[in-house]
Design a protein around this motif. Structure first.
Motif, PDB file in Angstrom:
ATOM      1  N   ALA A  58       5.755 -39.133 -98.152  1.00  0.00           N
ATOM      2  CA  ALA A  58       5.093 -40.384 -98.540  1.00  0.00           C
ATOM      3  C   ALA A  58       3.692 -40.088 -99.054  1.00  0.00           C
ATOM      4  N   TYR A  59       3.423 -40.497-100.277  1.00  0.00           N
ATOM      5  CA  TYR A  59       2.120 -40.304-100.908  1.00  0.00           C
ATOM      6  C   TYR A  59       1.323 -41.599-100.822  1.00  0.00           C
ATOM      7  N   PHE A  60       0.072 -41.489-100.367  1.00  0.00           N
ATOM      8  CA  PHE A  60      -0.830 -42.642-100.260  1.00  0.00           C
ATOM      9  C   PHE A  60      -2.198 -42.238-100.780  1.00  0.00           C
ATOM     10  N   ALA A  61      -3.019 -43.248-101.032  1.00  0.00           N
ATOM     11  CA  ALA A  61      -4.427 -43.049-101.360  1.00  0.00           C
ATOM     12  C   ALA A  61      -5.249 -43.847-100.365  1.00  0.00           C
ATOM     13  N   THR A  62      -6.500 -43.435-100.203  1.00  0.00           N
ATOM     14  CA  THR A  62      -7.372 -44.145 -99.277  1.00  0.00           C
ATOM     15  C   THR A  62      -8.065 -45.332 -99.936  1.00  0.00           C
ATOM     16  N   ARG A  63      -7.877 -45.497-101.242  1.00  0.00           N
ATOM     17  CA  ARG A  63      -8.419 -46.641-101.979  1.00  0.00           C
ATOM     18  C   ARG A  63      -7.367 -47.145-102.959  1.00  0.00           C
ATOM     19  N   PRO A  64      -7.351 -48.453-103.201  1.00  0.00           N
ATOM     20  CA  PRO A  64      -6.323 -48.997-104.098  1.00  0.00           C
ATOM     21  C   PRO A  64      -6.413 -48.453-105.525  1.00  0.00           C
ATOM     22  N   GLN A  65      -7.635 -48.315-106.057  1.00  0.00           N
ATOM     23  CA  GLN A  65      -7.747 -47.823-107.433  1.00  0.00           C
ATOM     24  C   GLN A  65      -7.290 -46.375-107.532  1.00  0.00           C
ATOM     25  N   THR A  66      -7.456 -45.593-106.469  1.00  0.00           N
ATOM     26  CA  THR A  66      -6.981 -44.204-106.483  1.00  0.00           C
ATOM     27  C   THR A  66      -5.457 -44.174-106.528  1.00  0.00           C
ATOM     28  N   ALA A  67      -4.812 -45.061-105.782  1.00  0.00           N
ATOM     29  CA  ALA A  67      -3.343 -45.153-105.828  1.00  0.00           C
ATOM     30  C   ALA A  67      -2.871 -45.449-107.248  1.00  0.00           C
ATOM     31  N   LEU A  68      -3.577 -46.331-107.939  1.00  0.00           N
ATOM     32  CA  LEU A  68      -3.213 -46.666-109.319  1.00  0.00           C
ATOM     33  C   LEU A  68      -3.452 -45.500-110.267  1.00  0.00           C
ATOM     34  N   HIS A  69      -4.541 -44.764-110.077  1.00  0.00           N
ATOM     35  CA  HIS A  69      -4.793 -43.595-110.931  1.00  0.00           C
ATOM     36  C   HIS A  69      -3.750 -42.507-110.683  1.00  0.00           C
ATOM     37  N   GLU A  70      -3.344 -42.316-109.439  1.00  0.00           N
ATOM     38  CA  GLU A  70      -2.335 -41.301-109.129  1.00  0.00           C
ATOM     39  C   GLU A  70      -0.963 -41.648-109.728  1.00  0.00           C
ATOM     40  N   ALA A  71      -0.613 -42.921-109.743  1.00  0.00           N
ATOM     41  CA  ALA A  71       0.743 -43.321-110.148  1.00  0.00           C
ATOM     42  C   ALA A  71       0.858 -43.797-111.595  1.00  0.00           C
TER      43      ALA A  71
END
Length: 192
Positions: A58-71
């Protein structure tokens, strides 16, 4: 890549109640498994840098914008199709128990392979970390400088409490608010 390649392997204790963010496709098929509100790829193909060879990751980010940049808004992307956000959602979950993570953040500058697409190297390390009883790892985002990502190895369904979920393409949703932030920073044009 092996643990022995590093001078030492620090441990980061992810606390209970930690909020994590993830972009995912909520639709289920035979190549996916649900862990509470989290939908994971469970097929035999391994696409992610830190995928385990035999279990979901499971991949997560600690900030919402980081999750969007990763995906979605990745550094090497020059344009996005108008449909790039359709069928995807941004979720926020809180952890229900502490997790012991291998801390790779101090090594980002000295081991660029940790942020590369040389999957064999990083997946080999992931498998060893899992065998050493780490619950996952924390690393620097490859897509947003200075931000962190959390990768959990085969997490149980009861580890996650859903805080909110929002379709990326829904103009009034919480996810859309973060899409606007990521879009403004990334400056990637959408094309038909």
């Amino acid at each position: 890549m092996k643990m022995s390649d590093f001078p030492s392997m620090g441990t980061f204790l992810l606390p209970s109640g930690q909020v994590l963010y993830r972009v995912q496709s909520p639709s289920m098929d035979v190549s996916k498994v649900a862990r509470g509100p989290v939908v994971l790829h469970a097929g035999p193909e391994k696409f992610g840098r830190f995928d385990l060879s035999d279990r979901p990751t499971a991949y997560f980010a600690t900030r919402p914008q980081t999750a969007l940049h990763e995906a979605v808004y990745r550094k090497n992307t020059h344009e996005l199709k108008n449909t790039a956000l359709e069928g995807r959602e941004l979720i926020a979950v809180a952890t229900a128990a502490p997790q012991s993570l291998a801390d790779l953040r101090p090594y980002s500058a000295h081991f660029p392979v940790l942020q590369s697409v040389r999957l064999k190297e990083t997946q080999e390390l992931t498998n060893e970390l899992c065998q050493e009883r780490f619950d996952g790892l924390i690393s620097r985002s490859a897509q947003q400088d200075g931000h962190d990502c959390v990768i959990l190895f085969d997490p149980p369904a009861d580890l996650f409490r859903l805080l909110w979920r929002s379709p990326l393409s829904h103009a009034g949703g919480q996810g859309h608010q973060w899409v606007q932030v990521a879009d403004r920073g990334a400056r990637i044009p959408f094309k038909g």
